[in-house]
Design an enzyme around this catalytic site. Structure first.
Site, mmCIF file in Angstrom:
data_model
loop_
_atom_site.group_PDB
_atom_site.id
_atom_site.type_symbol
_atom_site.label_atom_id
_atom_site.label_comp_id
_atom_site.label_asym_id
_atom_site.label_seq_id
_atom_site.Cartn_x
_atom_site.Cartn_y
_atom_site.Cartn_z
ATOM 1 N N ARG A 8 0.863 -1.169 0.000
ATOM 2 C CA ARG A 8 0.000 0.000 0.000
ATOM 3 C C ARG A 8 0.902 1.223 0.000
ATOM 4 N NH1 ARG A 8 -5.326 -0.698 1.751
ATOM 5 N NH2 ARG A 8 -5.307 1.227 2.915
ATOM 6 N N GLY A 60 -9.464 0.093 9.959
ATOM 7 C CA GLY A 60 -8.183 0.235 9.277
ATOM 8 C C GLY A 60 -8.303 -0.204 7.828
ATOM 9 N N CYS A 61 -7.248 -0.785 7.292
ATOM 10 C CA CYS A 61 -7.236 -1.228 5.903
ATOM 11 C C CYS A 61 -8.385 -2.180 5.629
ATOM 12 C CB CYS A 61 -5.907 -1.922 5.604
ATOM 13 S SG CYS A 61 -5.869 -2.750 4.011
ATOM 14 N N PHE A 62 -9.171 -1.881 4.602
ATOM 15 C CA PHE A 62 -10.333 -2.715 4.328
ATOM 16 C C PHE A 62 -9.974 -4.091 3.792
ATOM 17 C CE2 PHE A 62 -11.131 0.526 0.611
ATOM 18 C CZ PHE A 62 -9.947 0.164 -0.022
#
Length: 236
Positions: A8, A60-62
């Site tokens: 990411r 948080g991050c999906f």
């Protein structure tokens, strides 16, 4: 930057690493402060109409949140997306820049005859995130990575509040729970390349370090709730 072959962007930038260097990182849960645990059942149970229902979670991050719920028995769909902001800025470039009101979120479609909303909330707090982190999960920082529940009706809001109060009263975590309850937010599906990311890229460095441990925790702590992976479907 394409996510198919890199970390990411916020993680790569923060570490100053390319993919090759990232592969050499130790495969440990990043920045975790509260370990997964099988939290107590909700004292207040949801009363839901029969038929498919939708619940929206931000942790948080999906990628990881979607991956966890895609392995929960009774879940029939899980879609990564954005909640809390407007349609005009519901895209990854805008949200990841931190200038919107959105959080990365997951819309979970489920059968309440198999699993109730309060049971989904319990699993969420047990294995999908560290709910004591403020505007952050693991290596991802910013309001777009806050932990939040987005109730779609008054019953979900009631259940969410009751369970948060129950966990607070039991001092289930060493630090205060930071998860917010944000009713009334619209949900916008994320770009296609974000969908089913954990299932399609299990060897991706970000997944291996940050999200695979969540799935293992689900399997170990809730074996009776674990099901084979499913692919995403649009939320109702």
């Amino acid at each position: 930057m394409a996510h198919r072959v890199t970390l990411r962007p916020h993680l790569g930038a923060a570490l100053g690493l390319g993919l090759a260097a990232a592969l050499l990182l130790p495969r440990l849960p990043a920045f975790a402060e509260e370990a997964p645990r099988r939290l107590p059942e909700a004292a207040t149970h949801a009363s839901e109409a029969p038929g498919a229902q939708v619940a929206v979670f931000a942790g948080g991050c999906f990628w990881g949140v979607q991956g966890v719920f895609q392995h929960v028995r009774g879940v029939t769909g899980a879609v990564s997306g954005y909640a809390g902001g407007t349609a005009s800025d519901a895209d990854y470039k805008s949200v990841s820049g931190g200038g919107t009101d959105h959080a990365e979120a997951v819309a979970v479609t489920y059968d309440p005859a198999v699993i109730r909303y309060d049971e989904l909330v319990r699993i969420f707090f047990s294995v999908a995130l560290d709910p004591t982190q403020i505007d952050r999960q693991g290596p991802d920082t910013g309001r777009q990575y806050r932990s939040a529940l987005f109730p779609r009706d008054a019953e979900q809001a009631r259940i969410a509040r009751a369970y948060l109060d129950q966990l607070d009263a039991a001092k289930a975590f060493a630090r205060p729970i930071a998860t917010r309850i944000e009713p009334g937010a619209a949900f916008y599906p994320a770009e296609a390349y974000h969908q089913d990311f954990m299932a399609r890229h299990p060897g991706h460095p970000y997944i291996a370090v940050n999200d695979a441990p969540k799935l293992e925790a689900l399997k170990q702590l809730f074996p009776e709730r674990t099901a084979p992976v499913l692919v995403s479907r649009p939320p109702a």
